[in-house]
Enzyme design. Structure first.
Site, short mmCIF file in Angstrom:
data_model
loop_
_atom_site.label_atom_id
_atom_site.label_comp_id
_atom_site.label_asym_id
_atom_site.label_seq_id
_atom_site.Cartn_x
_atom_site.Cartn_y
_atom_site.Cartn_z
N ASP A 1 0.83 -1.22 0.00
CA ASP A 1 0.00 0.00 0.00
C ASP A 1 0.86 1.26 0.00
OD1 ASP A 1 0.95 0.01 2.63
OD2 ASP A 1 -1.02 0.04 3.58
N GLU A 2 2.17 1.11 0.22
CA GLU A 2 3.04 2.29 0.27
C GLU A 2 3.16 2.96 -1.10
OE1 GLU A 2 5.97 1.08 3.93
OE2 GLU A 2 6.50 2.62 2.51
N LYS B 1 9.15 -0.62 -5.38
CA LYS B 1 7.98 -1.51 -5.48
C LYS B 1 7.03 -1.01 -6.58
CE LYS B 1 7.06 -4.62 -3.26
NZ LYS B 1 7.43 -6.06 -3.42
P1 NAD Z 1 11.29 -9.94 4.36
O1 NAD Z 1 12.27 -8.83 4.30
O2 NAD Z 1 10.97 -10.60 5.66
O3 NAD Z 1 11.76 -11.12 3.38
C1 NAD Z 1 12.23 -10.88 2.08
C2 NAD Z 1 12.77 -12.20 1.55
O4 NAD Z 1 13.22 -12.01 0.20
C3 NAD Z 1 13.98 -12.73 2.35
O5 NAD Z 1 13.85 -14.10 2.58
C4 NAD Z 1 15.16 -12.43 1.42
O6 NAD Z 1 16.25 -13.32 1.60
C5 NAD Z 1 14.52 -12.58 0.05
N1 NAD Z 1 15.23 -11.84 -1.00
C6 NAD Z 1 15.63 -10.55 -0.98
N2 NAD Z 1 16.25 -10.24 -2.14
C7 NAD Z 1 16.20 -11.35 -2.92
C8 NAD Z 1 16.63 -11.63 -4.23
N3 NAD Z 1 17.27 -10.72 -4.98
N4 NAD Z 1 16.41 -12.87 -4.74
C9 NAD Z 1 15.79 -13.82 -3.98
N5 NAD Z 1 15.36 -13.60 -2.73
C10 NAD Z 1 15.56 -12.37 -2.20
O7 NAD Z 1 10.00 -9.40 3.64
P2 NAD Z 1 8.43 -9.51 4.02
O8 NAD Z 1 8.13 -8.50 5.05
O9 NAD Z 1 8.10 -10.93 4.23
O10 NAD Z 1 7.78 -9.00 2.66
C11 NAD Z 1 7.55 -9.89 1.58
C12 NAD Z 1 6.94 -9.13 0.42
O11 NAD Z 1 5.72 -8.52 0.85
C13 NAD Z 1 7.80 -8.00 -0.14
O12 NAD Z 1 7.69 -7.98 -1.52
C14 NAD Z 1 7.21 -6.73 0.48
O13 NAD Z 1 7.42 -5.61 -0.34
C15 NAD Z 1 5.74 -7.13 0.55
N6 NAD Z 1 4.96 -6.46 1.63
C16 NAD Z 1 5.42 -6.50 2.93
C17 NAD Z 1 4.63 -5.92 3.94
C18 NAD Z 1 5.08 -5.92 5.38
O14 NAD Z 1 4.45 -5.22 6.19
N7 NAD Z 1 6.10 -6.69 5.78
C19 NAD Z 1 3.41 -5.32 3.59
C20 NAD Z 1 3.00 -5.30 2.26
C21 NAD Z 1 3.78 -5.90 1.28
O1 DAU Z 2 2.58 -0.57 4.43
C1 DAU Z 2 3.23 -1.75 4.02
C2 DAU Z 2 4.69 -1.61 4.33
O2 DAU Z 2 4.80 -1.67 5.75
C3 DAU Z 2 5.57 -2.68 3.69
O3 DAU Z 2 5.52 -2.55 2.31
C4 DAU Z 2 7.02 -2.57 4.17
O4 DAU Z 2 7.80 -3.63 3.66
C5 DAU Z 2 7.03 -2.60 5.69
O5 DAU Z 2 8.35 -2.37 6.15
C6 DAU Z 2 6.10 -1.53 6.25
O6 DAU Z 2 6.60 -0.20 6.01
P1 DAU Z 2 6.52 0.95 7.13
O7 DAU Z 2 7.53 1.96 6.82
O8 DAU Z 2 5.13 1.41 7.35
O9 DAU Z 2 6.91 0.04 8.39
P2 DAU Z 2 7.93 0.22 9.59
O10 DAU Z 2 7.77 -1.00 10.43
O11 DAU Z 2 9.30 0.58 9.15
O12 DAU Z 2 7.32 1.48 10.35
C7 DAU Z 2 5.96 1.51 10.80
C8 DAU Z 2 5.71 2.88 11.44
O13 DAU Z 2 6.52 2.98 12.63
C9 DAU Z 2 6.15 4.04 10.55
O14 DAU Z 2 5.28 5.14 10.75
C10 DAU Z 2 7.53 4.39 11.06
C11 DAU Z 2 7.42 4.09 12.55
N1 DAU Z 2 8.72 3.68 13.17
C12 DAU Z 2 9.40 2.64 12.62
C13 DAU Z 2 10.61 2.24 13.14
C14 DAU Z 2 11.39 1.11 12.53
C15 DAU Z 2 9.18 4.34 14.29
O15 DAU Z 2 8.54 5.28 14.82
N2 DAU Z 2 10.38 3.95 14.82
C16 DAU Z 2 11.12 2.94 14.29
O16 DAU Z 2 12.23 2.65 14.81
#
Ligand code: NAD
Ligand code: DAU
Length: 338
Positions: free
Chosen positions: A126-127, A155
């Site tokens: 959603d970012e 992304k």
């Molecule tokens: P994560 O950082 O926990 O895991 C990412 C994985 O991708 C790791 O296992 C890493 O080794 C692998 N990876 C990185 N680069 C690579 C490459 N070049 N080739 C093969 N593998 C590679 O990530 P996550 O939080 O599980 O997110 C997974 C997906 O979901 C991402 O595409 C992210 O943008 C999306 N997403 C995450 C969130 C969130 O809040 N975590 C929300 C919305 C969407």
């Molecule tokens: O919205 C989906 C996204 O959510 C994913 O695509 C990303 O991979 C995931 O990292 C996440 O992004 P955010 O930037 O929203 O998440 P983060 O956990 O880094 O931060 C969440 C909120 O907390 C944001 O407003 C920043 C704040 N924050 C984060 C960190 C790490 C702090 O205040 N202090 C911190 O140290």
């Protein structure tokens, strides 16, 4: 064309399957009776322990390497791409890796899907919509792309490649855009696992700026259920938002302190993240119309169960919070906290 004709028993390549959400998705598909191959580069965020006890074929490699993709994808009917550099703060420190994996890597996977005529599901975020002003309606899938950070721009670049491959080459590809995901096995650089584990350790909780930013919190199982539904029933060329429950960061911090027993004195308001988005809010009606119904409530159990997991699984996160992590933490927080 939706894949609903093959409801289970599919052969699927899950890229990034050793990460937080990817590993939960692999577990889910295997439980549904699908055959899963994983391609993962095992970056700092990849962890094979996340897949312990889950039957799968593992390939270590880079999604931006066509030969590695050829090997891992042989015989599969669909690719679900979770592989990405995912942390906004790291993208601010160094964007190059984000472009290589999130844009170039996506294009390599799309080429494979094109040449082998298989489905590609792109797991996005959603970012890419950027800030949604306070009081404005949650945004639908046709809202403009307004990426704020190098992460969200990379992304968005991946998403645009997907839509271009559908239009130009008629590739069977689609996109999900998920909200902030929470649950077990999330690398402790992200807000929730960082604050929960810091609270258990008695370390500071570094709140960026005023802490009035708002995020939608989506349980990892609900996120995976949405992705699975889109994979089986979604239409090529479509985007599906996967939303969560909107909360202000400081409200979440207070709940974490309650649940961990951490002292409010641990909270430090520190220098804000450059380009920090104030609010995300997405409308998931389109996915709900396909049948998606989230099962977890952030306030009634979801956050508490997550805190319990980190309390009970210190052997998972304590080794991570050493080595490379310490160096990153120092770069990211030392001057902010001093
Ligand atoms: P994560 O950082 O926990 O895991 C990412 C994985 O991708 C790791 O296992 C890493 O080794 C692998 N990876 C990185 N680069 C690579 C490459 N070049 N080739 C093969 N593998 C590679 O990530 P996550 O939080 O599980 O997110 C997974 C997906 O979901 C991402 O595409 C992210 O943008 C999306 N997403 C995450 C969130 C969130 O809040 N975590 C929300 C919305 C969407
Ligand atoms: O919205 C989906 C996204 O959510 C994913 O695509 C990303 O991979 C995931 O990292 C996440 O992004 P955010 O930037 O929203 O998440 P983060 O956990 O880094 O931060 C969440 C909120 O907390 C944001 O407003 C920043 C704040 N924050 C984060 C960190 C790490 C702090 O205040 N202090 C911190 O140290």
């Amino acid at each position: 064309m939706p894949l609903s004709s093959t409801l289970t028993g599919m052969r699927v390549l899950v890229t990034g399957g050793a990460g937080f959400i990817g590993s939960q998705f692999v577990r889910r598909l295997v439980e549904s009776g699908d055959e899963v191959s994983v391609l993962d580069k095992l970056t700092y965020a990849g962890n094979r322990a996340n897949l312990e006890g889950v039957e799968h074929r593992f390939h270590e490699g880079d999604i931006a390497d066509p030969a590695a993709v050829e090997r891992a994808a042989e015989g599969v009917e669909a690719i679900v791409n979770f592989a990405a550099e995912t942390h906004v703060d790291r993208s601010i420190l160094g964007p190059a890796e984000f472009i290589l994996t999130d844009v170039l890597g996506t294009q390599v996977l799309l080429d494979y899907a094109r040449h082998h005529q298989i489905r590609h599901l792109q797991v996005s975020t959603d970012e890419v919509y950027g800030d949604i002003p306070l009081g404005a309606d949650a945004c639908a899938e046709d809202a403009p792309i307004r990426a704020s950070s190098p992460y969200s721009a990379s992304k968005a670049g991946g998403d645009l490649q997907v839509l271009a491959y559908v239009r130009t080459y008629d590739v069977d590809a689609l996109i999900t855009r998920g909200a902030n995901t929470y649950g077990a096995r999330q690398y402790p650089e992200k807000f929730l696992p960082l604050f929960i584990t810091n609270a258990f350790e008695g370390s500071h909780l570094p709140v960026y700026g005023d802490g009035k930013q708002r995020r939608e919190w989506l349980h990892v199982e609900d996120h995976c259920a949405g992705i699975e539904l889109a994979l089986r029933k979604g239409e090529a060329g479509n985007v599906y938002n996967v939303g969560g429950q909107e909360r202000e960061n400081m409200d979440v911090v207070r709940r974490i302190l309650d649940l961990t027993g951490g002292s409010p004195d641990l909270v430090r308001h520190v220098a804000d993240r450059p380009g920090h988005d104030r609010r995300y809010a997405v409308d998931s009606t389109k996915l709900r119309n396909l049948g998606w119904q989230p099962q977890h409530s952030f306030d009634a159990g979801g956050l508490e169960e997550t805190v319990d997991w980190y309390r009970d699984n210190r052997e998972w996160w304590e080794p991570i919070k050493s080595g490379e992590y310490k160096q990153y933490y120092e770069t990211q927080y030392a001057s902010r906290l001093s």
